[in-house]
Every structure is written in structure tokens, then in C-alpha cells.
Write a protein that holds these residues in place. Structure first.
Motif, short mmCIF file in Angstrom:
data_model
loop_
_atom_site.label_atom_id
_atom_site.label_comp_id
_atom_site.label_asym_id
_atom_site.label_seq_id
_atom_site.Cartn_x
_atom_site.Cartn_y
_atom_site.Cartn_z
N THR A 14 27.32 -48.56 2.22
CA THR A 14 26.23 -47.69 1.77
C THR A 14 25.14 -48.51 1.09
N ASP A 37 29.25 -40.50 6.52
CA ASP A 37 30.51 -40.76 5.80
C ASP A 37 31.06 -39.46 5.23
N ASP A 157 25.27 -44.80 8.11
CA ASP A 157 26.28 -45.26 7.14
C ASP A 157 27.58 -44.56 7.52
MG LIG Z 1 29.80 -45.68 1.31
#
Ligand SMILES: [Mg+2]
Ligand SMILES: Nc1ncnc2c1ncn2[C@@H]1O[C@H](COP(=O)(O)OP(=O)(O)OP(=O)(O)O)[C@@H](O)[C@H]1O
Length: 311
Positions: A14, A37, A157
């Protein structure tokens, strides 16, 4: 270009995704960031406060309307509910352009020149029912229908670990940045990922993170060899960003690392035919995993053999 950040939990996916996205946006480049995520941290890493971050609409909760829009007038997809995450576009489907006027980007949040999209967090409702894959399905549909042009970037991400390889999602990316700390676990996932990726011709570049000295660097080099693209150290700027400071300036070496990452993305050549064929391959695999013969046939018939991306 479609780019993913993968790696083991806590490696810095991230953090590096947000630095990369900021780096591109600061240069005026069109960029969309997707938080794919389970734990949604990208918005805050991009500088949104928790309250605004929590208000970003979850793509995963809007799947019926998103699917309905994508299927458009495609006669092979009878309804939104017939559409699964791997359903490829065909004649009549609607395609997406980066930052376009469509229901996906309408759910995005502008953050300093970045369009941020979020799949949404893992909720109790997801447990035991359809698992998180149902939500990341929104990302797969987005990527499958997105015709990104040169100089446009989508940065995802991703969930930690090998989950991203459970479906064909990893084949949707032009380049995957594997964030690796100089530890056994950090390089352990490298071996696992490269095995999957090699079979599909998916490019992986390793970005070392929290590299503290020459020994760390030698360790990474010994384990990932030439796949090591660049690295970041223990970063005072990252720490300052985490403390919520907005006057943060990266060190030259950090900016240089991000430039190398951008160069690596820009050096990729698009292969739309492979992108299409692999999307179909994973969809057919998905179809053939169904036990109900009628459902299986319905999913197989969604493939439009004549479809080509308009590029
Ligand atoms: Mg992360
Ligand atoms: N280069 C760095 N310098 C200093 N701190 C860092 C660096 N990279 C990451 N961190 C810190 O390490 C922690 C984990 O980073 P991050 O959340 O980006 O990892 P992640 O891989 O996304 O984790 P998760 O698997 O939980 O999603 C964060 O507190 C982050 O600020």
C-alpha cells in the motif's frame, strides 16, 4: 498500463502503491488507483482522512448495476446475474476508458489528481458465502473492460499472499511490482509468484523495501537476481506521511526509485491479443469448474469468438 502491487502482508504494498500513484499524478499523468485489498488502506495512504475514506462507495456492493452497464447490448449475456467476474467483453458490451464517464469512475473519488476506486472492505456478510473473490470480481470486470491508452496508468493495491493468483486476475496486468523485504518470507513469495507468472508470460519486477544496508541488498540480489528493479530504504518520508504531515519531500534516491518503476512500466509493450485470449481462457476454466451442466454451458456461450479490443 495496468500495474499491480503484490507481496507478503506488511511488506509495503500500500505504501509503495501510494507513492507510485502520487509520483505519476504529480507529473500530470492520468492515473486511477484501485484498492483491491481486503483491508482498505489505500485511500488513507493517499492522504484522505479516515472519515472521507470510509465514504468511498464500494464497487463490490454495486455489482448488479456495474454488470448491467458493461453487458450493454451483448446478446450473449442475458442478464446482470448471468455475468460473472470472468465474463469477457463481446460484441455489444460497453468498454471503459480511463477516468471515463461511466458508472465505475462515477463511484471513484478524486484525490489530488488521482481517481481512487475501491472494491470495499470484507464484511461479515462475505464470510462463508462467496468469499472476498466476489468483491474483487469488480476489479476483474473493470480491468477486463478497460481499454487503457499509452501514458495512462491503473495501479492496483492487491491482497497479500498468493490470493491474486487464485483466479486469472494476475494476467490482467502489464507489470506486477512484487514488494519484497530482505527476509526469507519476503523472497519466499517471489519464488511462488514467479512460477505462476512465468507460465502466463506476466512480467514481475521486484522492488525491495525497508532495505537498510548493503547486506540487505546483497541478500535480495542473491535471491531474486536481475528481477530486482530497485529498492527503498527505511524511509523518513514514509514515516512523516504516516504521521499525517503534508509537507513531505521524498529523498532523491526515493524519487529515482519511483522513476525507475515508471520507466519499467513504460517499457512494457501491450499485447491486447494475449490479454483477450487469457481472459477467455480463465473464463472457460471458471465455466468448466461448475458442476451444473446448464450453468456451465451458459458461461461457455458468453465467449464471443469474434471479439477484439478496439485498439
Ligand atoms: Mg496494504
Ligand atoms: N520504506 C518504508 N519506510 C518506512 N516505513 C515503511 C516503508 N514501507 C512500509 N512502511 C511501513 O510499514 C507498514 C506496512 O506497510 P504497508 O501497509 O504499506 O504494507 P502492506 O504490504 O500494504 O500491508 P498489508 O499486507 O497489511 O496490506 C506501514 O506502517 C508502513 O508505513
Amino acid at each position: 498500463m495496468k500495474v499491480a502491487f503484490v507481496g507478503k502482508g506488511g511488506s509495503g504494498k500500500t505504501t509503495l502503491a501510494s507513492l507510485f500513484v502520487r509520483h505519476l499524478a504529480a507529473r500530470g499523468l492520468p492515473v486511477a488507483a484501485i484498492d483491491a485489498d481486503i483491508n482498505q488502506h489505500l485511500a488513507v495512504a493517499l492522504g484522505l482522512d479516515e472519515e472521507r475514506a470510509a465514504k468511498i462507495p464500494a464497487l463490490g456492493e454495486r455489482l448488479p448495476e456495474l454488470k448491467d452497464w458493461l453487458r450493454g447490448a451483448n446478446p450473449r449475456i442475458a442478464s446482470a446475474s448471468a455475468m460473472v467476474k470472468t465474463t469477457p467483453p463481446g460484441d455489444g458490451s460497453r468498454l471503459l476508458g480511463l477516468g471515463g464517464d461511466d458508472p465505475f469512475h462515477a463511484l471513484g473519488q478524486e484525490v489530488d489528481g488521482v481517481t481512487l476506486l475501491a472494491t470495499g472492505p470484507f464484511s461479515d456478510d462475505d464470510l462463508g458465502v462467496s468469499c472476498y473473490h466476489a468483491k474483487t470480481g469488480a476489479v476483474e470486470l473493470y480491468l477486463n473492460h478497460l481499454v487503457d491508452g499509452p501514458g495512462e496508468y491503473v495501479v492496483a493495491d492487491m491482497t497479500a499472499g498468493a490470493d491474486s493468483f487464485a483466479s486469472g486476475l494476475f494476467t490482467r496486468f502489464d507489470l506486477m511490482f512484487l514488494v519484497a523485504e530482505p527476509t526469507r518470507k519476503g523472497v519466499g513469495v517471489y519464488r511462488q509468484y514467479t512460477e505462476y507468472a512465468r507460465d502466463y508470460g506476466v512480467a514481475i519486477a521486484v522492488v525491495g523495501n525497508k532495505v537498510q544496508d548493503d547486506d540487505d541488498l546483497a541478500y535480495l540480489r542473491a535471491h531474486v537476481g536481475d528481477d530486482l528493479l530497485t529498492w527503498l530504504g527505511q524511509s523518513a518520508a514514509v514515516r512523516a506521511l504516516e504521521q499525517g504531515r503534508d509537507d513531505v519531500v521524498l529523498e532523491d534516491a526515493e524519487r529515482a526509485a519511483l522513476d525507475l518503476m515508471r520507466d519499467a512500466v513504460d517499457a512494457r509493450r501491450k499485447d491486447w491479443e494475449r490479454f483477450r485470449a487469457q481472459g477467455v481462457e480463465f473464463h472457460l476454466r471458471n465455466a468448466r469448474s461448475r458442476t451444473d451442466p446448464a450453468l456451465r454451458a451458459e458461461l461457455e456461450e458468453q465467449v464471443d469468438p469474434g471479439f477484439r479490443y478496439p485498439v
